[in-house]
Design a protein around this motif. Structure first.
Motif, PDB file in Angstrom:
ATOM      1  N   ASP B 226      -2.198   6.572  -0.055  1.00 34.62           N
ATOM      2  CA  ASP B 226      -0.745   6.199   1.379  1.00 34.62           C
ATOM      3  C   ASP B 226      -1.605   5.599   2.751  1.00 34.62           C
ATOM      4  O   ASP B 226      -1.566   5.299   3.270  1.00 34.62           O
ATOM      5  CB  ASP B 226       0.600   5.709   0.974  1.00 34.62           C
ATOM      6  N   ASP B 227      -2.127   7.165   3.161  1.00 35.21           N
ATOM      7  CA  ASP B 227      -1.793   7.066   4.481  1.00 35.21           C
ATOM      8  C   ASP B 227      -3.220   7.018   4.661  1.00 35.21           C
ATOM      9  O   ASP B 227      -3.328   6.870   5.789  1.00 35.21           O
ATOM     10  CB  ASP B 227      -1.622   8.940   4.853  1.00 35.21           C
ATOM     11  N   PHE B 228      -4.327   8.216   3.900  1.00 34.61           N
ATOM     12  CA  PHE B 228      -5.700   7.461   4.956  1.00 34.61           C
ATOM     13  C   PHE B 228      -5.635   6.301   4.179  1.00 34.61           C
ATOM     14  O   PHE B 228      -6.972   5.845   4.928  1.00 34.61           O
ATOM     15  CB  PHE B 228      -6.251   8.941   3.096  1.00 34.61           C
ATOM     16  N   LEU B 229      -5.507   5.696   3.376  1.00 32.73           N
ATOM     17  CA  LEU B 229      -5.881   4.413   3.070  1.00 32.73           C
ATOM     18  C   LEU B 229      -5.588   3.440   3.284  1.00 32.73           C
ATOM     19  O   LEU B 229      -6.155   1.885   4.531  1.00 32.73           O
ATOM     20  CB  LEU B 229      -5.935   3.809   1.847  1.00 32.73           C
ATOM     21  N   SER B 230      -4.122   3.749   4.125  1.00 32.10           N
ATOM     22  CA  SER B 230      -3.630   3.094   5.024  1.00 32.10           C
ATOM     23  C   SER B 230      -3.908   2.943   6.748  1.00 32.10           C
ATOM     24  O   SER B 230      -4.691   2.126   7.783  1.00 32.10           O
ATOM     25  CB  SER B 230      -2.156   3.153   5.524  1.00 32.10           C
ATOM     26  N   PHE B 231      -4.915   4.320   6.644  1.00 34.69           N
ATOM     27  CA  PHE B 231      -5.663   4.661   8.193  1.00 34.69           C
ATOM     28  C   PHE B 231      -6.894   3.748   8.084  1.00 34.69           C
ATOM     29  O   PHE B 231      -7.127   3.171   9.167  1.00 34.69           O
ATOM     30  CB  PHE B 231      -6.048   6.147   8.309  1.00 34.69           C
ATOM     31  N   ALA B 232      -7.258   3.710   7.061  1.00 40.67           N
ATOM     32  CA  ALA B 232      -8.839   3.266   6.793  1.00 40.67           C
ATOM     33  C   ALA B 232      -8.877   1.608   7.050  1.00 40.67           C
ATOM     34  O   ALA B 232      -8.984   1.296   8.157  1.00 40.67           O
ATOM     35  CB  ALA B 232      -9.731   3.148   5.687  1.00 40.67           C
TER      36      ALA B 232
END
Lengths: 377, 394
Positions: B226-232
């Protein structure tokens, strides 16, 4: 574009070169090259299983490829026909010898089978030949993997067994993929025709070897801890995916992902002897996770769950086995009630997983190796 | 800038090289630049015409590049691939010789990117290659990566380590394509331990987060995913519609597993309406509906690699279904039989009391239901407060 042609002819499993050199063809027509026979007889290195009433019958040993040594000598390599005979001889004749300790038998067969694979690799046998040789080896590793699972590590190493098993399975499946793709390339017109015909399901189901289904299923069940076999399954063509035996293995793996232990064991009753034993190796993992979940769900100071129920739910052999496993994880068994008192605070998360015990209902335990070599699922 | 004759072209490339014009140089050696259409550059004897006509390490690059162009025109993709990979070898030499300077990185980027593209093309057209060409390409990319990663004595502005992330992204793309995710680990470690993170261009950071997020998803680490994809997603440029859609394909199911449902507007905007039906069936605990949708959009879910995540959404559906039963019963003691009946109504006819208990047990274990089961009474006793805590609070 000669490069492309070379590539097409490359057996793909272990070959890193895109452009492939010509491979060696074996000319040794015996199961063991005469050089090795002379050497081993002289040095008294004949295995007890290689002795016969009339003298000896040697099978080529596995030998590590060392620097400086050239393994690609035609005189030392057996062509496909001889390799096939060797596998038959090992798994159907030798394996029937009695009075031999099972672990000694396993070590011998494993070593000679590895030598067969080595010859296959060096000669880069085509995929249609590889699958024939690999399939019985996979059954062999599965069979002994369970028969010997509770033997001491000095006699049987489950990690190595799994390693060779995986090696064979991946190789086998890779060959299947290659064969499947070649079919596609060769009969473009046919594929189009099949597309048309596929409206009539009954007619178009391609002939499939049941054995591939077995290996595909084993690949899923031997690797329950990984989701890659499941992605592989999902990408298979529909006519394979729909075969009930394979779908069963997939459904068990999905039940495992969802920690639905009741469903895992319920479905497992439909498995064939080999796939069942592959699943049995995961019993401790499934039982542990189930007990942990239950110690939260049935957490209570007074209420209990009958040991008998637990035995049935989690495929324990006996009351005693269920009880001792609960104790192992710090769960109390109330004697008067014959029940387990689940408690989320006392469940020991950091103890090692309990030892695997053979499950008596695994048919493999009653079968001989030859019994599991030929059946189809 | 005209690249008329072969000699003109060589002189221009050499001039840019001497002027340290990395960007311009990379354009001149790109397979996607207009000069590849120039017939003068496709002489039959490129090697002898170029050699000695140009400074030493650069002539090799030009020869490989033009041979690759020629092969591409003749549709010899495997041959093109091998020239392009020779080109990378030459670039590695150049990079190694240029101490304490990194102006050549744009050239490396272009050549590496195009190596991957050519490899993909060759792969697609070579039956039975089975990822071997891409695997080889990854090895070439790694040789560049090693040169960059080893350049740790140079100042932060001039270090070739700034090129690491670009290469890692290319490698991640390859590994995802050939399904060798285990090879990503050392690359991710190298980037995560690098002090240069904030100096990498944002675009590269986004690509990286996208792949690392997908990997976390496959490893069932959903909150990290969630964190990584939200950042992206949040940092991705608003015009990159296609990329945003791609990120959402993974971010949506991950968010759903964590209890956040996307809005219809969002799905419509990015043409991801496959998820719309899914949301309502998951919300309603409609297990039969999930099966129907999984079948309907099977090929989309499988090709996107999210089929198993959707399968996992059934757990959320169980929770929602049981919550409904709880609300209807309006009691904090609920018969297992009521849950079982609800499951059977939703098409799970073969579910018995034991399996119902098992499903509830797992939900309690995961904290999705607060309460406990009594085996003797065949009842679930749920907490009087907040028996079904919101998923997003877990």
């Amino acid at each position: 574009m000669s490069n492309t042609r070379d590539l097409n002819e490359t057996p793909l499993h272990k070959n890193n070169n895109i452009v492939n050199e010509i491979c060696t063809k074996g000319i040794c027509m015996e199961m063991c090259p005469s050089e090795e026979v002379i050497l081993r007889v002289k040095e008294k290195m004949v295995h007890v299983l290689e002795l016969t009433r009339s003298g000896h019958k040697l099978v080529k040993c596995y030998c590590r490829s060392a620097a400086n040594s050239n393994m690609a000598v035609p005189q030392l390599l057996r062509p496909f026909r001889v390799l096939s005979d060797t596998v038959h001889y090992l798994l159907l004749e030798i394996s029937n010898r009695s009075n031999i300790k099972m672990s000694v038998m396993y070590d011998f067969l494993d070593d000679r089978l590895r030598a067969v694979r080595q010859d296959m690799t060096i000669q880069r046998l085509p995929p249609e030949e590889c699958v024939v040789l690999l399939e019985p080896m996979i059954r062999f590793y599965i069979y002994y993997g369970y028969r010997l699972c509770d033997h001491p590590i000095s006699e049987f190493d489950p990690v190595l067994n799994k390693k060779y098993l995986l090696e064979c399975m991946k190789w086998f499946l890779n060959c299947c993929d290659v064969l499947q793709n070649t079919d596609k390339v060769e009969d473009d017109v046919d594929t189009i025709l099949t597309h048309f015909n596929s409206l009539d399901i009954s007619k178009t189901r391609p002939e499939l070897s049941c054995d591939r289904i077995l290996v595909e299923s084993l690949y899923i069940l031997c690797n329950l801890d990984s989701i890659h076999p499941l992605y592989r399954y999902l990408c298979l063509p529909n006519y394979l995916k729909r075969v009930s035996a394979l779908k069963l293995a997939y459904n068990i793996a999905i039940a495992n992902i969802k920690c639905n232990f009741i469903k895992i064991f319920k479905l497992s009753r439909k498995l064939c002897p080999l796939t069942f034993s592959a699943l049995c190796l995961h019993h401790p993992m499934i039982q542990r996770r189930a007990l942990q979940a239950m110690s939260f769900a049935y957490n209570s100071q007074y209420l209990t769950v009958p040991v008998e129920v637990l035995k049935q739910w989690l495929a324990f052999n006996s009351y005693e086995e269920a009880r001792s496993t609960c104790m192992h994880y710090g769960l109390k068994v109330v004697k008067e009630k014959h029940g387990v008192c689940f408690n989320k605070h006392t469940f020991k998360v950091d103890v090692e997983q309990h030892q695997l015990t053979k499950y008596y209902q695994a048919k493999v335990l009653q079968l001989k190796l030859e019994d599991v070599l030929s059946y189809t699922v | 800038m005209s690249t008329g004759s072969l000699n003109n072209y060589i002189q221009t490339v050499e001039r840019m090289y001497r002027l340290f014009e990395g960007e311009e140089l990379s354009r001149l050696l790109s397979l996607r630049d207009s000069h590849v259409a120039n017939k003068n550059l496709r002489s039959s004897d490129i090697a002898s015409l170029v050699e000695g006509n140009c400074v030493a390490p650069l002539d090799e690059v030009i020869i490989c590049h033009l041979l690759c162009v020629k092969a591409l025109h003749e549709k010899g993709y495997l041959e093109a691939y091998s020239h392009q990979s020779q080109c990378v070898v030459a670039i590695v030499k150049i990079l190694q010789n240029q101490k304490e300077q990194n102006w050549c990185l744009p050239l490396m980027y272009t050549v590496c990117l195009e190596l991957r593209l050519v490899a993909q093309k060759a792969e697609a057209l070579t039956a039975q290659s089975d990822g071997k060409i891409l695997e080889k390409a990854a090895e070439s990319l790694l040789s560049c990566f090693r040169v960059c990663a080893a350049d740790n004595r140079t100042s932060d502005e001039d270090t070739k380590r700034l090129g690491m992330l670009y290469l890692v992204n290319q490698l991640l793309k390859v590994y995802f394509r050939i399904n060798k995710l285990h090879l990503c680990k050392p690359l991710i470690r190298a980037i995560d331990s690098s002090p240069l993170w904030h100096q990498f261009p944002l675009a590269q950071q986004i690509t990286y987060r996208y792949f690392v997020g997908r990997k976390a998803m496959f490893d069932s680490e959903y909150s990290a995913a969630d964190d990584f994809l939200s950042f992206a997603f949040l940092k991705c440029h608003r015009r990159s519609h296609k990329n945003k859609r791609l990120i959402l394909t993974y971010l949506i199911p991950v968010k759903m597993l964590l209890g956040y449902m996307p809005t219809e507007d969002l799905l419509e905007k990015y043409d991801l309406l496959q998820f719309l039906d899914l949301i309502s069936v998951v919300k309603n605990g409609d297990l039969r509906g999930i099966d129907r949708i999984m079948e309907e959009h099977e090929s989309f879910f499988i090709s996107a690699g999210i089929y198993l995540i959707v399968e996992k959404l059934k757990i959320i559906a169980y929770r929602n279904l049981f919550r409904k039963v709880y609300l209807v019963e309006n009691n904090h003691q609920i018969d297992i039989a009521s849950f079982q009946a609800a499951l059977q109504m939703m098409g799970q006819e073969d579910v018995d009391s034991d399996e119902t208990q098992c499903i509830v047990a797992n939900l309690i274990f995961q904290g999705k239901i607060k309460g406990y089961i009594s085996y003797q009474h065949k009842k679930v006793v749920v907490s009087k407060q907040n028996a079904f805590p919101p998923l997003s609070s877990l």
